[in-house]
Scaffold this motif. Sequence first.
Motif, mmCIF file in Angstrom:
data_model
loop_
_atom_site.group_PDB
_atom_site.id
_atom_site.type_symbol
_atom_site.label_atom_id
_atom_site.label_comp_id
_atom_site.label_asym_id
_atom_site.label_seq_id
_atom_site.Cartn_x
_atom_site.Cartn_y
_atom_site.Cartn_z
ATOM 1 N N THR A 45 -36.466 -11.615 -19.068
ATOM 2 C CA THR A 45 -37.296 -12.906 -18.345
ATOM 3 C C THR A 45 -36.637 -13.291 -16.862
ATOM 4 O OG1 THR A 45 -37.620 -13.953 -20.638
ATOM 5 C CG2 THR A 45 -38.191 -15.406 -18.510
ATOM 6 N N GLY A 46 -37.668 -13.251 -16.244
ATOM 7 C CA GLY A 46 -37.514 -13.499 -14.584
ATOM 8 C C GLY A 46 -37.063 -12.169 -13.904
ATOM 9 N N PHE A 47 -36.797 -11.235 -14.595
ATOM 10 C CA PHE A 47 -36.356 -9.909 -13.797
ATOM 11 C C PHE A 47 -37.365 -8.825 -14.033
ATOM 12 C CE2 PHE A 47 -33.995 -5.959 -13.932
ATOM 13 C CZ PHE A 47 -33.509 -6.145 -12.813
ATOM 14 N N ASP A 84 -40.389 -13.811 -10.870
ATOM 15 C CA ASP A 84 -39.135 -14.502 -10.099
ATOM 16 C C ASP A 84 -38.563 -13.414 -9.204
ATOM 17 O OD1 ASP A 84 -39.585 -16.757 -11.490
ATOM 18 O OD2 ASP A 84 -37.784 -16.538 -12.826
ATOM 19 N N PHE A 85 -38.534 -12.157 -9.816
ATOM 20 C CA PHE A 85 -38.094 -10.976 -9.010
ATOM 21 C C PHE A 85 -38.858 -10.974 -7.687
ATOM 22 C CE2 PHE A 85 -36.313 -6.355 -9.244
ATOM 23 C CZ PHE A 85 -35.752 -6.495 -7.942
ATOM 24 N N LYS A 92 -40.463 -15.725 -1.106
ATOM 25 C CA LYS A 92 -41.050 -16.808 -1.527
ATOM 26 C C LYS A 92 -40.029 -17.991 -2.357
ATOM 27 C CE LYS A 92 -45.706 -14.532 -1.766
ATOM 28 N NZ LYS A 92 -46.901 -14.360 -2.781
ATOM 29 N N LYS A 93 -39.019 -17.317 -2.583
ATOM 30 C CA LYS A 93 -38.154 -18.504 -3.056
ATOM 31 C C LYS A 93 -36.967 -18.374 -2.464
ATOM 32 C CE LYS A 93 -36.494 -18.978 -8.213
ATOM 33 N NZ LYS A 93 -36.539 -18.357 -9.190
#
Length: 93
Positions: A45-47, A84-85, A92-93
């Motif tokens: 998750t997120g990667f 997220d990655f 953007k993060k």
Amino acid sequence: MNKRELVDALSERMSSNKKEAAEFVDAFLEVIQTSVAKGDKVAITGFGSFEKADRPARTARNPATGKTIQVPATSVPKFKAGADFKNLVAGKK
């Protein structure tokens, strides 16, 4: 970043020795590789996610000679980056 640099960065971040970090990296990669080779999908998750993709047989052209050749069907690993990655890489993060 190569594997040695990854081990160095992990050992510094985890305050552990390089041997433990190298064992972790090796074990982590082995679990992903064997799971994907069996046909399982590995999602972090997120990667992102790793999975096995099947490529059908096809006709291709040898760029040096121009001759057509038959390329057999094969399986390849596929990686799809998580949101997220993607956002981190895009700034953007």
